[in-house]
Design a protein around this motif. Structure first.
Motif, PDB file in Angstrom:
ATOM      1  N   VAL A   1      19.316   3.274  12.975  1.00 15.05           N
ATOM      2  CA  VAL A   1      19.909   2.006  12.571  1.00 15.05           C
ATOM      3  C   VAL A   1      20.438   2.112  11.142  1.00 15.05           C
ATOM      4  CG1 VAL A   1      19.485  -0.447  12.174  1.00 15.05           C
ATOM      5  CG2 VAL A   1      18.398   0.700  14.111  1.00 15.05           C
ATOM      6  N   GLY A   2      21.694   1.742  10.981  1.00 11.53           N
ATOM      7  CA  GLY A   2      22.302   1.765   9.661  1.00 11.53           C
ATOM      8  C   GLY A   2      22.856   3.116   9.248  1.00 11.53           C
ATOM      9  N   ARG A   3      22.529   4.174  10.010  1.00  9.67           N
ATOM     10  CA  ARG A   3      23.019   5.514   9.656  1.00  9.67           C
ATOM     11  C   ARG A   3      23.985   6.071  10.679  1.00  9.67           C
ATOM     12  NH1 ARG A   3      18.331   9.326   9.248  1.00  9.67           N
ATOM     13  NH2 ARG A   3      20.025  10.766   8.723  1.00  9.67           N
ATOM     14  N   GLY A   4      23.755   5.793  11.970  1.00 14.53           N
ATOM     15  CA  GLY A   4      24.675   6.274  12.984  1.00 14.53           C
ATOM     16  C   GLY A   4      23.992   7.080  14.071  1.00 14.53           C
ATOM     17  N   THR A   5      24.806   7.788  14.847  1.00 21.17           N
ATOM     18  CA  THR A   5      24.341   8.565  15.997  1.00 21.17           C
ATOM     19  C   THR A   5      24.549  10.043  15.709  1.00 21.17           C
ATOM     20  OG1 THR A   5      24.967   6.771  17.495  1.00 21.17           O
ATOM     21  CG2 THR A   5      24.621   8.943  18.475  1.00 21.17           C
ATOM     22  N   PHE A   6      23.489  10.851  15.945  1.00 27.22           N
ATOM     23  CA  PHE A   6      23.523  12.269  15.598  1.00 27.22           C
ATOM     24  C   PHE A   6      23.183  13.131  16.827  1.00 27.22           C
ATOM     25  CE2 PHE A   6      22.642   9.789  11.897  1.00 27.22           C
ATOM     26  CZ  PHE A   6      23.354  10.388  10.869  1.00 27.22           C
ATOM     27  N   LEU A   7      23.818  14.303  16.898  1.00 26.21           N
ATOM     28  CA  LEU A   7      23.545  15.233  17.987  1.00 26.21           C
ATOM     29  C   LEU A   7      22.206  15.921  17.788  1.00 26.21           C
ATOM     30  CD1 LEU A   7      27.040  16.970  18.328  1.00 26.21           C
ATOM     31  CD2 LEU A   7      26.098  15.162  19.777  1.00 26.21           C
ATOM     32  N   THR A   8      21.528  16.179  18.899  1.00 23.83           N
ATOM     33  CA  THR A   8      20.274  16.931  18.867  1.00 23.83           C
ATOM     34  C   THR A   8      20.523  18.339  19.398  1.00 23.83           C
ATOM     35  OG1 THR A   8      19.585  16.437  21.128  1.00 23.83           O
ATOM     36  CG2 THR A   8      19.095  14.781  19.440  1.00 23.83           C
ATOM     37  N   PRO A   9      19.562  19.253  19.292  1.00 22.90           N
ATOM     38  CA  PRO A   9      19.742  20.608  19.835  1.00 22.90           C
ATOM     39  C   PRO A   9      19.995  20.640  21.336  1.00 22.90           C
ATOM     40  CG  PRO A   9      17.946  20.595  18.261  1.00 22.90           C
ATOM     41  CD  PRO A   9      18.339  19.152  18.480  1.00 22.90           C
ATOM     42  N   ARG A  10      19.631  19.562  22.044  1.00 21.93           N
ATOM     43  CA  ARG A  10      19.820  19.532  23.494  1.00 21.93           C
ATOM     44  C   ARG A  10      21.209  19.040  23.884  1.00 21.93           C
ATOM     45  NH1 ARG A  10      15.243  16.225  26.402  1.00 21.93           N
ATOM     46  NH2 ARG A  10      16.438  16.995  28.186  1.00 21.93           N
ATOM     47  N   ALA A  11      22.033  18.686  22.911  1.00 21.11           N
ATOM     48  CA  ALA A  11      23.297  18.009  23.212  1.00 21.11           C
ATOM     49  C   ALA A  11      24.198  18.806  24.139  1.00 21.11           C
ATOM     50  CB  ALA A  11      24.040  17.687  21.914  1.00 21.11           C
ATOM     51  N   SER A  12      24.398  20.093  23.859  1.00 22.92           N
ATOM     52  CA  SER A  12      25.338  20.890  24.660  1.00 22.92           C
ATOM     53  C   SER A  12      24.943  20.915  26.122  1.00 22.92           C
ATOM     54  CB  SER A  12      25.413  22.321  24.123  1.00 22.92           C
ATOM     55  OG  SER A  12      25.950  22.326  22.823  1.00 22.92           O
ATOM     56  N   THR A  13      23.617  21.103  26.373  1.00 25.00           N
ATOM     57  CA  THR A  13      23.146  21.142  27.756  1.00 25.00           C
ATOM     58  C   THR A  13      23.248  19.786  28.423  1.00 25.00           C
ATOM     59  OG1 THR A  13      21.609  22.920  27.254  1.00 25.00           O
ATOM     60  CG2 THR A  13      21.171  21.627  29.234  1.00 25.00           C
ATOM     61  N   GLU A  14      22.835  18.748  27.728  1.00 23.68           N
ATOM     62  CA  GLU A  14      22.789  17.430  28.351  1.00 23.68           C
ATOM     63  C   GLU A  14      24.169  16.847  28.576  1.00 23.68           C
ATOM     64  OE1 GLU A  14      20.180  16.198  29.627  1.00 23.68           O
ATOM     65  OE2 GLU A  14      18.892  17.773  28.881  1.00 23.68           O
ATOM     66  N   LEU A  15      25.116  17.126  27.673  1.00 28.54           N
ATOM     67  CA  LEU A  15      26.464  16.602  27.880  1.00 28.54           C
ATOM     68  C   LEU A  15      27.103  17.187  29.119  1.00 28.54           C
ATOM     69  CD1 LEU A  15      27.744  16.511  24.202  1.00 28.54           C
ATOM     70  CD2 LEU A  15      27.526  14.555  25.735  1.00 28.54           C
ATOM     71  N   GLU A  16      26.696  18.400  29.490  1.00 29.99           N
ATOM     72  CA  GLU A  16      27.252  19.008  30.694  1.00 29.99           C
ATOM     73  C   GLU A  16      26.872  18.234  31.951  1.00 29.99           C
ATOM     74  OE1 GLU A  16      29.359  21.529  31.384  1.00 29.99           O
ATOM     75  OE2 GLU A  16      29.729  21.392  29.239  1.00 29.99           O
ATOM     76  N   LEU A  17      25.813  17.392  31.848  1.00 31.44           N
ATOM     77  CA  LEU A  17      25.417  16.614  33.011  1.00 31.44           C
ATOM     78  C   LEU A  17      26.479  15.608  33.418  1.00 31.44           C
ATOM     79  CD1 LEU A  17      21.659  15.975  32.236  1.00 31.44           C
ATOM     80  CD2 LEU A  17      22.638  17.639  33.807  1.00 31.44           C
ATOM     81  N   ALA A  18      27.446  15.331  32.535  1.00 29.09           N
ATOM     82  CA  ALA A  18      28.561  14.466  32.918  1.00 29.09           C
ATOM     83  C   ALA A  18      29.363  15.122  34.032  1.00 29.09           C
ATOM     84  CB  ALA A  18      29.458  14.204  31.706  1.00 29.09           C
ATOM     85  N   HIS A  19      29.301  16.409  34.167  1.00 28.88           N
ATOM     86  CA  HIS A  19      29.929  17.250  35.186  1.00 28.88           C
ATOM     87  C   HIS A  19      31.443  17.177  35.181  1.00 28.88           C
ATOM     88  CE1 HIS A  19      30.210  19.855  38.578  1.00 28.88           C
ATOM     89  NE2 HIS A  19      31.099  19.027  39.103  1.00 28.88           N
ATOM     90  N   HIS A  20      32.034  18.317  35.024  1.00 30.14           N
ATOM     91  CA  HIS A  20      33.476  18.425  35.039  1.00 30.14           C
ATOM     92  C   HIS A  20      33.918  19.178  36.283  1.00 30.14           C
ATOM     93  CE1 HIS A  20      33.331  16.978  31.023  1.00 30.14           C
ATOM     94  NE2 HIS A  20      32.932  18.099  30.474  1.00 30.14           N
ATOM     95  N   PRO A  21      34.853  18.634  37.054  1.00 29.37           N
ATOM     96  CA  PRO A  21      35.450  19.440  38.115  1.00 29.37           C
ATOM     97  C   PRO A  21      36.283  20.538  37.474  1.00 29.37           C
ATOM     98  CG  PRO A  21      36.674  17.410  37.845  1.00 29.37           C
ATOM     99  CD  PRO A  21      35.461  17.302  36.948  1.00 29.37           C
ATOM    100  N   SER A  22      36.440  21.647  38.153  1.00 33.34           N
ATOM    101  CA  SER A  22      37.235  22.739  37.613  1.00 33.34           C
ATOM    102  C   SER A  22      38.718  22.397  37.707  1.00 33.34           C
ATOM    103  CB  SER A  22      36.971  24.029  38.394  1.00 33.34           C
ATOM    104  OG  SER A  22      37.548  23.940  39.694  1.00 33.34           O
ATOM    105  N   PRO A  23      39.563  23.012  36.871  1.00 30.89           N
ATOM    106  CA  PRO A  23      41.015  22.803  37.000  1.00 30.89           C
ATOM    107  C   PRO A  23      41.526  23.131  38.393  1.00 30.89           C
ATOM    108  CG  PRO A  23      40.527  23.801  34.887  1.00 30.89           C
ATOM    109  CD  PRO A  23      39.228  23.795  35.660  1.00 30.89           C
TER     110      PRO A  23
END
Length: 223
Positions: free
Chosen positions: A64-86
């Motif tokens: 609160v008052g400072r913002g949102t920061f990435l954690t060490p798990r960010a790269s793995t967890e963001l992949e859960l959004a799942h991208h279809p391949s080109p």
């Protein structure tokens, strides 16, 4: 494969792309909710819900008052959004886009065709890959809108969502050049001209030819 769709999923993919393209790492601060909302083109409520999801997964931490920061798990967890391949995106476009054009030929109004020409002009005037991609996306979606079929319009929106990801954007940026833009614009004009002529076969074939060119450019294959 199940592709998550809608504003929430699109916002997760947008944040994923922001992290990848911006070279952000653990401890780095994300833009504010207001900035993310403006950049992603969604409401602040949607951004807040997406950040809630990432916080639940341990990908971000919010102060609160400072913002949102990435954690060490960010790269793995963001992949859960799942991208279809080109390749999956292009295969889906081949199934949908040529086949909806006969419906667009029959149903398109003068306003629909005027919108297509507006998008054509925008594409001609674009000077960057990002600008051209925006107008390209709007033009292709205008074909779906011209069918006046809510199911096809919804599927078209799903395809648009699938393209909001780092790997697709990277492929488009790497391949973009003035000569390619000129070729794409010519192909787009042929599709619109066939639609204006009320020629469904010509419109569908012009779309197939254009998509074959896109697939070869991005994937290096015509099959």
């Amino acid at each position: 494969m199940t592709l998550a769709v809608g504003p929430h999923a699109a916002t997760l993919r947008f944040i994923d792309g922001l992290v990848a393209d911006g070279g952000l790492g653990p401890g780095d601060k994300l833009p504010t909710e207001r900035e993310l909302s403006a950049s992603a083109g969604v409401s602040r409520a949607v951004v807040r819900a997406a950040l809630d999801t990432l916080e639940e997964r341990g990908a971000v931490v919010r102060h609160v008052g400072r913002g949102t920061f990435l954690t060490p798990r960010a790269s793995t967890e963001l992949e859960l959004a799942h991208h279809p391949s080109p390749a999956e995106i292009m295969a889906s476009r081949f199934v949908l886009e040529p086949e909806l054009l006969p419906l667009a030929v029959n149903a398109a109004t003068r306003a629909d065709i005027d919108e297509m020409h507006r998008c054509l002009r925008g594409g001609h005037e674009a000077t960057t890959s990002e600008e051209f991609e925006r107008w390209d996306t709007l033009l292709h979606h205008s074909f779906a809108l011209a069918t006046h079929n809510m199911v096809l319009i919804g599927v078209s929106k799903l395809l648009i969502d699938s393209r909001i990801q780092p790997i697709w954007g990277s492929l488009k940026r790497r391949s973009f050049n003035p000569e390619l833009k000129k070729c794409y614009c010519t192909e787009h004009e042929a599709i619109v001209a066939a639609l204006e002529d009320r020629d469904p076969a010509a419109a569908s074939e012009a779309m197939r030819e254009h998509l074959r060119h896109v697939r070869t450019t991005l994937l290096g294959t015509d099959t």
